[in-house]
Design a protein around this motif. Structure first.
Motif, PDB file in Angstrom:
ATOM      1  N   UNK A  30       0.810  -1.218   0.000  1.00 13.40           N
ATOM      2  CA  UNK A  30       0.000   0.000   0.000  1.00 13.40           C
ATOM      3  C   UNK A  30       0.843   1.268   0.000  1.00 13.40           C
ATOM      4  N   UNK A  31       2.137   1.153   0.275  1.00 20.51           N
ATOM      5  CA  UNK A  31       3.027   2.321   0.255  1.00 20.51           C
ATOM      6  C   UNK A  31       4.044   2.239  -0.876  1.00 20.51           C
ATOM      7  N   UNK A  32       3.767   1.376  -1.858  1.00 17.18           N
ATOM      8  CA  UNK A  32       4.697   1.127  -2.957  1.00 17.18           C
ATOM      9  C   UNK A  32       4.105   1.632  -4.270  1.00 17.18           C
ATOM     10  N   UNK A  33       4.870   1.549  -5.358  1.00 18.36           N
ATOM     11  CA  UNK A  33       4.296   1.889  -6.668  1.00 18.36           C
ATOM     12  C   UNK A  33       3.122   0.994  -7.071  1.00 18.36           C
ATOM     13  N   UNK A  34       2.947  -0.145  -6.363  1.00 19.63           N
ATOM     14  CA  UNK A  34       1.831  -1.049  -6.633  1.00 19.63           C
ATOM     15  C   UNK A  34       0.614  -0.738  -5.767  1.00 19.63           C
ATOM     16  N   UNK A  35       0.592   0.426  -5.117  1.00 21.83           N
ATOM     17  CA  UNK A  35      -0.470   0.745  -4.152  1.00 21.83           C
ATOM     18  C   UNK A  35      -1.865   0.662  -4.755  1.00 21.83           C
ATOM     19  N   UNK A  36      -1.988   0.902  -6.050  1.00 26.17           N
ATOM     20  CA  UNK A  36      -3.307   0.856  -6.681  1.00 26.17           C
ATOM     21  C   UNK A  36      -3.901  -0.548  -6.664  1.00 26.17           C
ATOM     22  N   UNK A  37      -3.069  -1.570  -6.396  1.00 25.20           N
ATOM     23  CA  UNK A  37      -3.585  -2.946  -6.317  1.00 25.20           C
ATOM     24  C   UNK A  37      -4.379  -3.174  -5.034  1.00 25.20           C
ATOM     25  N   UNK A  38      -4.239  -2.280  -4.059  1.00 21.31           N
ATOM     26  CA  UNK A  38      -4.864  -2.446  -2.743  1.00 21.31           C
ATOM     27  C   UNK A  38      -6.058  -1.498  -2.651  1.00 21.31           C
ATOM     28  N   UNK A  39      -7.272  -2.042  -2.732  1.00 27.07           N
ATOM     29  CA  UNK A  39      -8.473  -1.211  -2.674  1.00 27.07           C
ATOM     30  C   UNK A  39      -8.833  -0.844  -1.247  1.00 27.07           C
ATOM     31  N   UNK A  40      -8.458  -1.673  -0.289  1.00 27.93           N
ATOM     32  CA  UNK A  40      -8.701  -1.436   1.130  1.00 27.93           C
ATOM     33  C   UNK A  40      -7.719  -2.297   1.905  1.00 27.93           C
ATOM     34  N   UNK A  41      -7.373  -1.855   3.113  1.00 29.06           N
ATOM     35  CA  UNK A  41      -6.357  -2.565   3.900  1.00 29.06           C
ATOM     36  C   UNK A  41      -6.829  -2.688   5.347  1.00 29.06           C
TER      37      UNK A  41
END
Length: 286
Positions: free
Chosen positions: A112-123
């Motif tokens: 969620x704090x990486x360039x892949x953050x968009x993969x995480x809709x909710x945490x």
């Protein structure tokens, strides 16, 4: 609730065992377990599959997944995060809600704090913070670092009940399944735990991953924090700091629990469903 489908998924040269629950047309939830645990810890929580497509992997070195060939590199939050996003790719999932207990929460916070953050809709972070108290780490290493041996499943189950008592109250069926999914035969026929003891190398080889407040501060994913009221790993001051920085999550505390709430009881699963629905209502594709 239907039975899960089990898969062995090739990711980054590993074979990752995944329990899949529910309809692939529903919103996805990826559930990630703690340091020495397996995805089968979430069998009860997979009741979420009434509303969600639920994936519960055994991270490498645990359960039925393959063990690392290069432990110092592969048993790290960075590598686990790559495996987790690789699993989403395999199941053709662009975005998913992430639930993570302990190490699983560290993996979720990392993505969620990486360039892949968009993969995480909710945490949903279950009883872990961006900073690990040394005393709590040493407590965990005291039982994870060397594999015990048992003469029977009953003996192994008794050990698991005692060691994981901080998970809080849980039904007998939970502990019985934990024994079935957490124990394996050794070459001499006795039983031991179902993980690679080298998983603890992350505390030395990847020590920089144990203090990540800078990553937390730039997280913007809708987030909720869960805490066992007696947890020694997510201490009150760290929990307060989390709620006042980064994604500024709401927090739920569980009385009678330490590290970490099992989320196996019906009322806990109902709570988790409500949290996910609320967080997903705040989330929109970027």
């Amino acid at each position: 609730m239907t039975a899960p489908h089990f898969h062995f998924v090739p990711v980054l040269g590993h074979e990752v065992h995944v329990a899949e629950w529910g309809d692939r047309q529903k919103p996805a939830v990826l559930m990630l377990h703690g340091l020495a645990r397996t995805g089968r810890d979430f069998d009860e929580a997979a009741a979420l599959s009434r509303d969600f497509h639920v994936l519960c992997p055994d991270m490498i070195g645990r359960g039925r997944s393959s063990w690392a060939r290069d432990p110092e590199v592969e048993y790290s939050v960075e590598h686990y995060a790559q495996i987790a996003t690789g699993l989403l790719d395999h199941f053709q999932i662009d975005r998913a809600a992430w639930f993570g207990t302990s190490l699983g929460g560290m993996i979720g916070m990392h993505v969620a704090s990486s360039p892949e953050a968009q993969r995480v809709s909710a945490l949903v972070v279950n009883d872990i913070s961006p900073e690990l108290p040394e005393a709590a780490v040493q407590r965990i290493l005291s039982y994870v670092g060397s594999l015990p041996a048992f003469d029977s499943f009953a003996e192994g189950e008794a050990w698991l009940r005692q060691t994981y008592a901080p998970f809080g109250p849980a039904a007998d069926a939970y502990w019985q399944r934990m024994a079935r999914s957490s124990l394996r035969r050794r070459g001499d026929g006795r039983l031991t735990l179902h993980y690679d003891p080298r998983i603890t190398v992350q505390f030395t080889a990847s020590a920089h991953e144990l203090s990540t407040w800078d990553r937390w501060s730039r997280t913007r994913t809708p987030t909720h924090l869960l805490r066992g009221a007696q947890s020694d790993l997510l201490q009150p001051e760290a929990a307060r700091r989390m709620t006042q920085s980064g994604p500024r999550p709401g927090m739920t505390e569980f009385p009678g629990c330490g590290h970490a709430p099992s989320m196996s009881n019906p009322q806990d699963i109902a709570l988790l469903r409500r949290i996910l629905v609320e967080l997903l209502g705040q989330s929109a594709p970027s």
